[in-house]
Design an enzyme around this catalytic site. Structure first.
Site, PDB file in Angstrom:
ATOM      1  CB  SER A 135      26.559  77.244  45.485  1.00 42.44           C
ATOM      2  OG  SER A 135      25.629  77.770  44.977  1.00 42.44           O
ATOM      3  CE1 TYR A 158      23.096  72.901  43.881  1.00 42.18           C
ATOM      4  CE2 TYR A 158      23.282  75.130  43.568  1.00 42.18           C
ATOM      5  CZ  TYR A 158      23.498  74.242  43.098  1.00 42.18           C
ATOM      6  OH  TYR A 158      25.047  74.035  43.332  1.00 42.18           O
ATOM      7  CB  THR A 200      30.042  71.877  34.534  1.00 42.14           C
ATOM      8  OG1 THR A 200      28.915  71.969  35.666  1.00 42.14           O
ATOM      9  CG2 THR A 200      31.167  72.010  35.968  1.00 42.14           C
TER      10      THR A 200
HETATM   11  N1  LIG Z   1      28.537  73.760  38.489  1.00 39.83           N
HETATM   12  C1  LIG Z   1      28.447  75.225  38.792  1.00 39.83           C
HETATM   13  O1  LIG Z   1      28.162  76.432  38.008  1.00 39.83           O
HETATM   14  C2  LIG Z   1      28.501  75.067  40.662  1.00 39.83           C
HETATM   15  C3  LIG Z   1      28.265  76.371  41.363  1.00 39.83           C
HETATM   16  C4  LIG Z   1      28.595  76.770  42.717  1.00 39.83           C
HETATM   17  C5  LIG Z   1      28.259  74.750  42.740  1.00 39.83           C
HETATM   18  N2  LIG Z   1      28.414  74.377  42.542  1.00 39.83           N
HETATM   19  C6  LIG Z   1      28.720  73.211  43.182  1.00 39.83           C
HETATM   20  O2  LIG Z   1      29.435  72.092  42.502  1.00 39.83           O
HETATM   21  C7  LIG Z   1      29.484  70.439  42.517  1.00 39.83           C
HETATM   22  C8  LIG Z   1      29.902  70.074  40.902  1.00 39.83           C
HETATM   23  O3  LIG Z   1      29.228  70.738  40.210  1.00 39.83           O
HETATM   24  P1  LIG Z   1      29.578  70.422  38.724  1.00 39.83           P
HETATM   25  O4  LIG Z   1      29.045  71.998  38.279  1.00 39.83           O
HETATM   26  O5  LIG Z   1      30.706  69.952  38.456  1.00 39.83           O
HETATM   27  O6  LIG Z   1      28.456  69.007  38.416  1.00 39.83           O
HETATM   28  P2  LIG Z   1      28.459  67.781  37.560  1.00 39.83           P
HETATM   29  O7  LIG Z   1      29.295  68.474  36.493  1.00 39.83           O
HETATM   30  O8  LIG Z   1      27.197  67.796  37.102  1.00 39.83           O
HETATM   31  O9  LIG Z   1      29.054  66.965  38.430  1.00 39.83           O
HETATM   32  C9  LIG Z   1      28.211  66.196  39.407  1.00 39.83           C
HETATM   33  C10 LIG Z   1      28.983  65.028  39.867  1.00 39.83           C
HETATM   34  O10 LIG Z   1      28.314  64.799  41.482  1.00 39.83           O
HETATM   35  C11 LIG Z   1      27.958  63.438  41.281  1.00 39.83           C
HETATM   36  N3  LIG Z   1      27.112  63.032  41.919  1.00 39.83           N
HETATM   37  C12 LIG Z   1      25.555  63.948  41.525  1.00 39.83           C
HETATM   38  N4  LIG Z   1      25.343  62.798  42.426  1.00 39.83           N
HETATM   39  C13 LIG Z   1      25.752  62.177  42.748  1.00 39.83           C
HETATM   40  C14 LIG Z   1      25.646  60.945  43.443  1.00 39.83           C
HETATM   41  N5  LIG Z   1      24.166  60.549  44.285  1.00 39.83           N
HETATM   42  N6  LIG Z   1      26.159  60.094  44.240  1.00 39.83           N
HETATM   43  C15 LIG Z   1      27.251  59.860  44.104  1.00 39.83           C
HETATM   44  N7  LIG Z   1      27.576  61.340  43.091  1.00 39.83           N
HETATM   45  C16 LIG Z   1      26.737  62.158  42.436  1.00 39.83           C
HETATM   46  C17 LIG Z   1      28.511  62.912  39.290  1.00 39.83           C
HETATM   47  O11 LIG Z   1      28.188  61.585  39.537  1.00 39.83           O
HETATM   48  P3  LIG Z   1      28.026  60.944  38.538  1.00 39.83           P
HETATM   49  O12 LIG Z   1      28.007  62.223  37.110  1.00 39.83           O
HETATM   50  O13 LIG Z   1      29.399  59.715  38.080  1.00 39.83           O
HETATM   51  O14 LIG Z   1      26.275  60.217  38.498  1.00 39.83           O
HETATM   52  C18 LIG Z   1      29.383  63.791  38.913  1.00 39.83           C
HETATM   53  O15 LIG Z   1      30.613  63.641  39.577  1.00 39.83           O
HETATM   54  C19 LIG Z   1      28.226  70.114  42.644  1.00 39.83           C
HETATM   55  O16 LIG Z   1      28.431  70.529  44.220  1.00 39.83           O
HETATM   56  C20 LIG Z   1      28.199  71.767  43.282  1.00 39.83           C
HETATM   57  O17 LIG Z   1      26.623  71.663  43.425  1.00 39.83           O
HETATM   58  C21 LIG Z   1      28.671  74.471  40.944  1.00 39.83           C
END
Ligand SMILES: NC(=O)c1ccc[n+]([C@@H]2O[C@H](COP(=O)([O-])OP(=O)(O)OC[C@H]3O[C@@H](n4cnc5c(N)ncnc54)[C@H](OP(=O)(O)O)[C@@H]3O)[C@@H](O)[C@H]2O)c1
Length: 259
Positions: free
Chosen positions: A141, A154, A189
Site C-alpha cells: 500500500s 496497518y 471497496t
Molecule cells: N481498498 C484500498 O483502498 C486499498 C489500498 C491499498 C491496499 N489495499 C489492500 O488490498 C487488499 C484487498 O483489500 P480490499 O480493499 O479489497 O478489502 P476488502 O474488500 O475488505 O477485502 C478483504 C479481503 O481479505 C479477506 N481477509 C481479511 N482478513 C482475512 C483473514 N484473517 N483470513 C482470510 N481472509 C481475510 C476478506 O475475507 P472475508 O471477507 O471472507 O473475511 C476479504 O476477502 C488488502 O490487502 C488491502 O490492505 C487496499
C-alpha cells in the site's frame, strides 16, 4: 504475454481479490480462491464459473499457518500455480481523541496482513523454485511508503509486506520465480467504505484491477497505482521528519470497525 492457467487468489470473497478473480476468469483458467465468508466467496466463484473458469475454493483464516499451508500445497500439487496473489487484508486505526490502537487491534492487523501474506507465499516457494517457474504478487500500500498517523499498525504491516516482497524478488529471480510488489493507493471497496476521511486520487475497483492485471501480465517488479499518490508519500518521507509529520497529520481519518 505469458499464458496463465492456474491462479491462487486470497481475499477472493471481497474487493480486490474478488475483482481480480473475475478479471482472470476465462475458459482454460483454473482459479483457486480463498476467503472466510462462504456466501461471498461462493458468489465470486459462481461469477468466475459463469465466465468459463474452473474454480476451487477454500475457507481459511490466513492468520493461521495450518491447515491453510497444507491446503495450498495440496492445491499446488493438483494444478501447479502459475501465479499466486496474496490479496487478503484488513485495516483499522486509532480511536477517538487519537487513542492508540492497542495491542490486540495492532497485532491483529500485522497477523492478517504481514503474517497472512507470509503464510500464503512460503509454502509455495520450494515448489515454484523446484519448477524454476511461478509468479508471486504481494499487496502492499502507499501506507508503506510513509506511515499514516491514524493507522500505525496497518502502515507497519504494509511496509513489512513491501520489504518482504522486495527481498524475495531479489532472492528468487535467479531461481526462475518472479515477484511483483503491488503498491496501490485508494480504490473503492468495502474496506474504503469504512474509511472516513480524505481519499486522494481514489480509483474505482475496476480501474485498479485493470492496472494491476496489466502490471502482472508484464511481470513488473513494482506495480504502483496511482503514481501521484505514491510520489506524494515518498516526498513526505524525504523531507525533514517534522514537516512530513505535519503534512501527514493533515490527512485526518477514522476507520470504522470491520465486518
Ligand atoms: N481498498 C484500498 O483502498 C486499498 C489500498 C491499498 C491496499 N489495499 C489492500 O488490498 C487488499 C484487498 O483489500 P480490499 O480493499 O479489497 O478489502 P476488502 O474488500 O475488505 O477485502 C478483504 C479481503 O481479505 C479477506 N481477509 C481479511 N482478513 C482475512 C483473514 N484473517 N483470513 C482470510 N481472509 C481475510 C476478506 O475475507 P472475508 O471477507 O471472507 O473475511 C476479504 O476477502 C488488502 O490487502 C488491502 O490492505 C487496499
Amino acid at each position: 504475454m505469458t499464458r496463465i492457467s492456474s491462479i491462487l487468489i486470497t481475499g477472493a470473497s471481497s474487493g480486490l481479490g474478488a475483482g481480480l478473480a473475475k478479471n482472470y476468469a476465462a475458459p482454460g483458467v483454473h482459479l483457486v480462491l480463498a476467503g472466510r465468508d462462504s456466501a461471498r466467496l461462493e458468489a465470486t466463484a459462481s461469477a468466475c464459473r459463469d465466465k468459463g473458469a474452473s474454480v476451487a475454493t477454500g475457507l481459511f483464516d490466513v492468520r493461521e499457518a495450518e491447515p491453510f499451508g497444507a491446503w495450498l500445497v495440496a492445491r499446488d500439487e493438483a494444478t501447479p500455480f502459475d501465479l499466486a496473489i496474496a490479496a487478503a487484508g484488513v485495516s483499522a486505526g486509532t480511536g477517538d481523541d487519537d487513542r492508540p490502537e492497542g495491542v490486540d487491534l495492532a497485532a491483529m492487523q500485522v497477523r492478517a496482513n504481514l503474517l497472512g501474506t507470509i503464510h500464503t507465499i512460503e509454502p509455495l516457494l520450494p515448489r515454484m523454485i523446484a519448477r524454476k517457474a511461478g509468479h508471486v504478487a504481494v499487496i502492499s500500500s502507499t501506507a508503506a511508503l510513509r506511515g499514516l498517523p491514524y493507522s500505525p499498525a496497518y502502515s507497519a504491516s504494509k511496509a513489512g509486506i513491501r520489504a518482504y516482497g522486495e527481498a524475495l524478488r531479489a532472492l528468487l529471480a535467479p531461481q526462475g520465480v518472479t515477484v511483483s510488489v503491488v503498491v496501490p493507493g485508494f480504490f473503492d471497496t468495502p474496506m474504503t467504505d469504512r474509511w472516513k476521511g480524505p481519499t486522494p486520487f481514489m480509483l474505482s475497483l475496476d480501474k485498479m484491477v485493470a492496472a494491476i492485471r496489466k502490471g502482472l501480465d508484464a511481470r513488473r517488479s513494482r506495480i504502483i497505482v496511482p503514481r501521484l499518490l505514491a510520489l506524494g508519500s515518498q516526498a513526505a518521507d524525504l523531507m525533514p521528519a517534522a514537516w512530513g509529520d505535519r503534512i501527514m497529520r493533515g490527512f485526518r481519518f477514522r476507520i470504522e470497525p470491520g465486518r
